[in-house]
Design an enzyme around this catalytic site. Structure first.
Site, PDB file in Angstrom:
ATOM      1  N   LYS A  37       0.872  -1.169   0.000  1.00 42.80           N
ATOM      2  CA  LYS A  37       0.000   0.000   0.000  1.00 42.80           C
ATOM      3  C   LYS A  37       0.913   1.224   0.000  1.00 42.80           C
ATOM      4  O   LYS A  37       1.608   1.495   0.972  1.00 42.80           O
ATOM      5  CB  LYS A  37      -0.895  -0.002   1.241  1.00 42.80           C
ATOM      6  CG  LYS A  37      -1.697   1.283   1.363  1.00 42.80           C
ATOM      7  CD  LYS A  37      -2.465   1.361   2.670  1.00 42.80           C
ATOM      8  CE  LYS A  37      -2.856   2.816   2.910  1.00 42.80           C
ATOM      9  NZ  LYS A  37      -3.602   3.012   4.139  1.00 42.80           N
ATOM     10  N   GLY A  83      -7.873   9.247   9.600  1.00 44.07           N
ATOM     11  CA  GLY A  83      -8.166   9.316  11.035  1.00 44.07           C
ATOM     12  C   GLY A  83      -9.177  10.386  11.422  1.00 44.07           C
ATOM     13  O   GLY A  83      -9.406  10.608  12.609  1.00 44.07           O
ATOM     14  N   ALA A 113      -9.381   5.573   4.087  1.00 50.23           N
ATOM     15  CA  ALA A 113      -9.222   6.681   5.029  1.00 50.23           C
ATOM     16  C   ALA A 113     -10.434   7.592   5.102  1.00 50.23           C
ATOM     17  O   ALA A 113     -11.031   7.954   4.091  1.00 50.23           O
ATOM     18  CB  ALA A 113      -8.016   7.549   4.703  1.00 50.23           C
ATOM     19  N   GLY A 114     -10.788   7.957   6.338  1.00 52.48           N
ATOM     20  CA  GLY A 114     -11.778   9.004   6.563  1.00 52.48           C
ATOM     21  C   GLY A 114     -13.172   8.545   6.938  1.00 52.48           C
ATOM     22  O   GLY A 114     -13.984   9.365   7.341  1.00 52.48           O
ATOM     23  N   ASN A 139      -9.010   1.937   9.533  1.00 49.77           N
ATOM     24  CA  ASN A 139      -8.307   1.583  10.770  1.00 49.77           C
ATOM     25  C   ASN A 139      -8.923   2.314  11.963  1.00 49.77           C
ATOM     26  O   ASN A 139      -9.546   1.717  12.835  1.00 49.77           O
ATOM     27  CB  ASN A 139      -6.814   1.911  10.620  1.00 49.77           C
ATOM     28  CG  ASN A 139      -5.946   1.401  11.761  1.00 49.77           C
ATOM     29  OD1 ASN A 139      -4.774   1.165  11.565  1.00 49.77           O
ATOM     30  ND2 ASN A 139      -6.478   1.209  12.964  1.00 49.77           N
ATOM     31  N   THR A 140      -8.796   3.651  11.980  1.00 56.18           N
ATOM     32  CA  THR A 140      -9.212   4.415  13.152  1.00 56.18           C
ATOM     33  C   THR A 140     -10.698   4.256  13.462  1.00 56.18           C
ATOM     34  O   THR A 140     -11.081   4.221  14.641  1.00 56.18           O
ATOM     35  CB  THR A 140      -8.875   5.907  12.953  1.00 56.18           C
ATOM     36  OG1 THR A 140      -7.511   6.004  12.554  1.00 56.18           O
ATOM     37  CG2 THR A 140      -9.051   6.701  14.234  1.00 56.18           C
TER      38      THR A 140
END
Lengths: 263, 66
Positions: A105, A166, A192-193, A214-215
């Protein structure tokens, strides 16, 4: 019409049934990481490459013991790289870590405040890594032109952001994500986001092949429960996309027949 | 001789091979990757790689990230 029971997408010649890809950062400990990944149903799991703590915690469990390469497709990232050269070096180290596994990635970041991609540096790193035989899943802006350029250079998957890494802001530009999906002939993942399960469902309703997060899971009050929610959000969004939604209308359309009223 | 290991100065025996350094650090059999002076050094070549004074050695591993 795709059979939703046998729905899959392909990356680097391998077929995947889970459209949720997860990271391994920000968890309390390895046990929570493991439980959340299991609940997410993910088949592809990302990790980062960092300096080994020399002489410390020798018996600390290694992340790769939890996310075994026998069980998951491991996706090393270049998080923390702010130029093409360090991103390329990180990818080479990651390939060595995983005994020649070419999937990476690629993310080359522009600044620490936004973590938006540096697209010029991303293009430069992409060219170098393609020459070196890597299969690149590339993080980029929600920019249809750049997404196409990265595909044309040979990236096997393009991953536009939904919002800053994040941030949990959800999909800021649905129209651009839809355009990227419509233009693409490689898988498109939102990376992301996303903040919650409905964000993941929206990404899938827009026709994305999957979502990497992830977050949104790790920073939930109950990460394991959120991992399960995300799995369902992804599945619901995908089925809704395949089903084909009804056209939105401005005014009402009665669900019960108007004929046969008794008054 | 002195080398730089993960950014810090470190004294190691003269004429050490990379394999000897891995052994010295107690990292034998661990899943690591090594770069010396910004060039990848494959695991299979550790025994043949003789470290020189001032070499910049980076030893990395996998950690949580997204």
């Amino acid at each position: 019409m795709t059979n939703p029971n046998n729905d899959s997408f392909t990356l680097a010649g391998k077929e995947y049934h889970s459209r949720l890809l997860v990271g391994t950062g920000k968890y309390k400990n390895m046990a929570e990481t493991d439980a959340a990944i299991t609940a997410s149903g993910a088949e592809i799991v990302t990790f980062a490459v960092r300096r080994t703590n020399i002489g410390q915690d020798k018996d600390q469990p290694n992340l790769l013991d939890i996310i075994s390469p026998d069980k998951y497709t491991l996706l090393p990232n270049t998080a923390g790289c702010f130029d093409a050269k360090t991103a390329v070096r990180t990818c080479r180290l990651a390939r060595e870590l995983l005994d020649g596994h070419n999937l990476v990635k690629l993310e080359v970041l522009g600044d620490e405040k936004t973590l938006f991609p540096d697209v010029a540096a991303t293009l430069e790193a992409t060219k170098e890594l393609i020459k070196d035989g890597f299969d690149i899943m590339v993080y980029t802006n929600d920019d249809p032109i750049m997404a196409k350029r990265l595909e044309e250079l040979g990236c096997i998957c393009v991953m536009p952001l939904a919002a800053p890494i994040g941030s949990g802001l959800g999909i800021r530009n649905r129209l651009n994500i839809r355009t990227i999906v419509e233009n693409a002939s490689v898988p498109i993942l939102v990376d992301a986001g996303v903040g919650t399960a409905s964000d993941a469902a929206i990404a899938m309703e827009l026709g994305c092949d999957g979502v990497l997060m992830n977050t949104a899971i790790a920073a939930a009050k109950n990460p394991v429960l959120m991992a399960s929610a995300m799995r369902k959000g992804i599945e619901a969004g995908r089925e809704a996309f395949l089903a084909g939604r009804m056209p939105a209308k401005r005014f009402a359309s009665a669900s019960s027949p108007m004929d046969g009223l008794f008054f | 001789m002195q080398i730089y290991l993960n950014g810090e100065q470190r004294q190691i025996p003269d004429n050490s091979s990379m394999a000897a350094l891995v052994e010295l650090l107690g990292l034998s059999g661990k899943r690591i990757a090594v770069e010396i002076n910004e060039e990848l050094v494959p695991r299979s070549t550790y025994s043949d790689y003789n470290l020189k004074p001032q070499d910049k050695v980076e030893v990395v591993h996998a950690i949580g990230g997204g």
